[in-house]
Design an enzyme around this catalytic site. Structure first.
Site, PDB file in Angstrom:
ATOM      1  N   GLN A 175       0.800  -1.221   0.000  1.00  0.00           N
ATOM      2  CA  GLN A 175       0.000   0.000   0.000  1.00  0.00           C
ATOM      3  C   GLN A 175       0.837   1.277   0.000  1.00  0.00           C
ATOM      4  O   GLN A 175       0.342   2.333  -0.372  1.00  0.00           O
ATOM      5  CB  GLN A 175      -0.952  -0.015   1.202  1.00  0.00           C
ATOM      6  N   HIS A 233      -1.589  -4.972 -12.744  1.00  0.00           N
ATOM      7  CA  HIS A 233      -1.081  -4.749 -14.100  1.00  0.00           C
ATOM      8  C   HIS A 233      -1.965  -5.430 -15.141  1.00  0.00           C
ATOM      9  O   HIS A 233      -2.204  -4.911 -16.210  1.00  0.00           O
ATOM     10  CB  HIS A 233       0.361  -5.267 -14.233  1.00  0.00           C
ATOM     11  N   ARG A 246       3.851  -0.024  12.914  1.00  0.00           N
ATOM     12  CA  ARG A 246       3.538  -1.341  12.347  1.00  0.00           C
ATOM     13  C   ARG A 246       3.624  -1.248  10.828  1.00  0.00           C
ATOM     14  O   ARG A 246       2.934  -0.426  10.211  1.00  0.00           O
ATOM     15  CB  ARG A 246       2.129  -1.783  12.764  1.00  0.00           C
ATOM     16  N   HIS A 258       1.041  -9.397   4.648  1.00  0.00           N
ATOM     17  CA  HIS A 258      -0.086  -8.461   4.516  1.00  0.00           C
ATOM     18  C   HIS A 258      -0.527  -8.485   3.043  1.00  0.00           C
ATOM     19  O   HIS A 258      -0.471  -7.491   2.332  1.00  0.00           O
ATOM     20  CB  HIS A 258       0.318  -7.058   4.969  1.00  0.00           C
ATOM     21  N   GLU A 269      -5.309 -10.371   8.891  1.00  0.00           N
ATOM     22  CA  GLU A 269      -6.694 -10.607   8.502  1.00  0.00           C
ATOM     23  C   GLU A 269      -6.915 -11.848   7.633  1.00  0.00           C
ATOM     24  O   GLU A 269      -7.289 -11.738   6.457  1.00  0.00           O
ATOM     25  CB  GLU A 269      -7.254  -9.375   7.777  1.00  0.00           C
ATOM     26  N   ASN A 311      -7.931  -6.094  14.279  1.00  0.00           N
ATOM     27  CA  ASN A 311      -8.256  -4.958  13.401  1.00  0.00           C
ATOM     28  C   ASN A 311      -9.753  -4.746  13.463  1.00  0.00           C
ATOM     29  O   ASN A 311     -10.526  -5.704  13.322  1.00  0.00           O
ATOM     30  CB  ASN A 311      -7.886  -5.257  11.939  1.00  0.00           C
ATOM     31  N   TYR A 335     -13.073  -2.175  12.187  1.00  0.00           N
ATOM     32  CA  TYR A 335     -13.564  -1.041  11.414  1.00  0.00           C
ATOM     33  C   TYR A 335     -15.041  -0.715  11.618  1.00  0.00           C
ATOM     34  O   TYR A 335     -15.388   0.437  11.737  1.00  0.00           O
ATOM     35  CB  TYR A 335     -13.244  -1.216   9.915  1.00  0.00           C
ATOM     36  N   GLU A 378      -5.097  -2.258  14.048  1.00  0.00           N
ATOM     37  CA  GLU A 378      -5.640  -1.306  13.072  1.00  0.00           C
ATOM     38  C   GLU A 378      -6.983  -0.805  13.554  1.00  0.00           C
ATOM     39  O   GLU A 378      -7.820  -1.600  14.017  1.00  0.00           O
ATOM     40  CB  GLU A 378      -5.900  -1.964  11.715  1.00  0.00           C
TER      41      GLU A 378
END
Ligand code: GAL
Length: 490
Positions: free
Chosen positions: A41, A61, A99, A144, A189, A329, A331, A398
């Site tokens: 990322q 790509h 991290r 990751h 995750e 994590n 959200y 996260e």
């Protein structure tokens, strides 16, 4: 009135005040703050200095249409070149932890450990050393999501060969960096890897996983995690004295009503989404409800045995206990209702999970449709983890807020952190949960997977139109720095 009753009243009053002001509780002395990123990322340098191709290089790509803005991580935040600035930014935020993840193919271009790319090693050595020089502790994620493209021919995680390939990679990583890195995360995750994004890990032209490949992936991932844990324990722990675990994602499932059916449905969902991974590692084996449901549906679908593979007793024992803490994590939150059993047809993990979920349209939104601001969801998760897994130490690896603007005046993100940090404090002080860290996602705006650069989670903005990828602090940097300094929410 007994002292205990008095204490409870004082505590109760404290919670009421804290709900209003969120102020009177401090973060414990050993509580750590951090910021997080991941290699694909932010790094860019996708083929720099001998780096090998990862599944995300290939995917973006060859099938750019799969990414909302057709973009990729070829340059991203250019952290491969701008890492010194990244360290300054972490320092500016005042946090204890940074991290980040290793790009497997930057160190081992083909994925195999027979050849080590010295430039890749130098990159991470420089980053780690600079962090330590600045009093920041590195927290490393081994996987990751950007696995070596070479493994796609094998089906990556759906192939048992992956277990050993990952174990060898983990051992080398400990050897190379473990003298300075004390907190390791094997996988980020797994549910996203196996149940949501599994096809990124196989061939780009995805085959329909049929509720089979998802569980093969889960099974192999848990074994690979356990091997990486045992290697550390056996060969490195005595000298390096670090910790190894896994990071699981958890969106809270709240029963839609008080009916026993909805309460059971919400618990079923938690077990499918979180227990599938946490239970074998912390308790023992897959959760019973998951085993029962997948077995029943598999039988009706005509499979000779459950699509969820079984562990042998030895395997169960080898996976149990492979954690030194639990990475979380988080959200968002959903209401969950019992639903009619889905008809037997196309086998899938989603049908196995059953239940129906939705979000309250009145909940505060954000830049991502699914990401609602529901701080009590985090508190409920932490409490549930405490009750279900014997009050394990939890590191929130996260938690963050997305917008689409990237504005440096990010008051909604400040408010988000205020609320979620307060929920964390409540979990610690009122519910007695062992939460030990909170790492904000993310240090900077970056390549948000399928959303490309359209969704921004950073506490620093990045100018993606500028070759220098200039970074600018948002208001949230100052907010976090203040919390870290005062150990209070204000
Ligand atoms: C997580 C993931 C991160 C980041 C974040 C925001 O699932 O681990 O890489 O993208 O979501 O959506």
């Amino acid at each position: 009135m007994s002292p205990r009753q008095l204490f409870k009243i004082i505590l109760g009053f404290g919670s009421l005040v804290s709900l209003v002001t969120g102020e009177e509780w401090a973060f414990p002395e050993d509580f750590k703050f951090g910021v997080a990123t991941s290699a694909y990322q932010i790094e860019g340098g996708w083929d720099a200095d001998g780096k090998g191709v990862s599944v995300w290089d290939r995917l973006t790509h060859e099938t750019p249409g799969i990414i909302a803005d057709g973009s990729n991580g070829d340059i991203a935040c250019d952290s491969y070149h701008k890492w010194e600035r990244d360290v300054e930014m972490v320092k500016e935020t005042g946090v204890d932890y940074y991290r980040f993840s290793l790009s497997w193919t930057r160190i081992f271009p083909q994925g195999f450990v027979n050849y080590v790319n010295p430039y890749g090693v130098a990159y991470y050595n420089n980053l780690i050393d600079k962090l330590l020089e600045n009093g920041i502790e590195p927290v490393i994620t081994l996987f990751h999501w950007d696995s070596p493209q070479t493994f796609s021919a094998l089906g990556t995680l759906s192939n048992t060969a992956f277990i050993n390939l990952f174990a060898q990679y983990a051992r080398k990583a400990y050897e190379l960096f473990g003298d300075r890195v004390k907190i390791w995360i094997t996988f980020n995750e797994p549910k996203v890897v196996c149940q949501d994004f599994h096809w990124f890990l196989g061939n780009v032209t995805a085959v329909y996983p049929a509720g089979v490949i998802e569980y093969l992936c889960t099974h192999n991932l848990l074994k690979a995690h356990a091997e990486a844990y045992h290697i550390y324990n056996r060969e490195f722990k005595a000298t390096q004295k670090g910790k190894v675990s896994i990071t699981l994602n958890f969106e809270w499932s709240e029963p839609a009503s008080d009916s026993p059916e909805d309460i059971a449905a919400a618990e079923q969902r938690r077990q499918f989404e979180f227990g599938l991974y946490a239970n074998p590692i912390i308790n023992f084996d897959y959760p019973q409800i998951v085993k029962d449901r997948v077995a029943q549906r598999s039988a009706l679908e005509g499979f000779p045995e459950s699509r969820l593979p079984q562990f042998t007793l030895d395997e169960k024992l080898r996976i149990k206990g492979t954690y030194d803490y639990l990475g979380l994590n988080h959200y968002s939150t959903w209401y969950v209702r019992a639903s009619e059993e889905e008809e037997i047809g196309r086998p899938s993990y989603a049908a196995d999970t059953g239940t129906y979920r939705y979000q309250n349209p009145d909940w505060e939104g954000s830049g991502a449709e699914w990401n609602k601001v529901v701080p009590w969801g985090l508190r409920n998760i932490l409490k549930w983890i405490k009750d279900t897994y014997r009050n394990v130490d939890v590191l929130i690896t996260e938690c963050g807020y997305p917008d689409t603007t990237g504005d440096v005046d990010d008051e909604p993100r400040v408010e988000f952190f205020r609320l979620y940090l307060n929920a964390t404090l409540q979990a610690i002080h009122e519910d007695g949960v062992n939460v030990k860290a909170f790492m904000a996602w993310s240090l900077m705006d970056n390549f948000e997977w399928q959303q490309g650069y359209q969704i921004k989670f950073g506490i620093f903005s990045v100018d993606f139109s500028d070759e220098e990828r200039t970074r600018t602090p948002k208001k949230s940097v100052e907010y976090i720095r203040n919390v870290v300094e005062t150990r209070l929410i204000n």
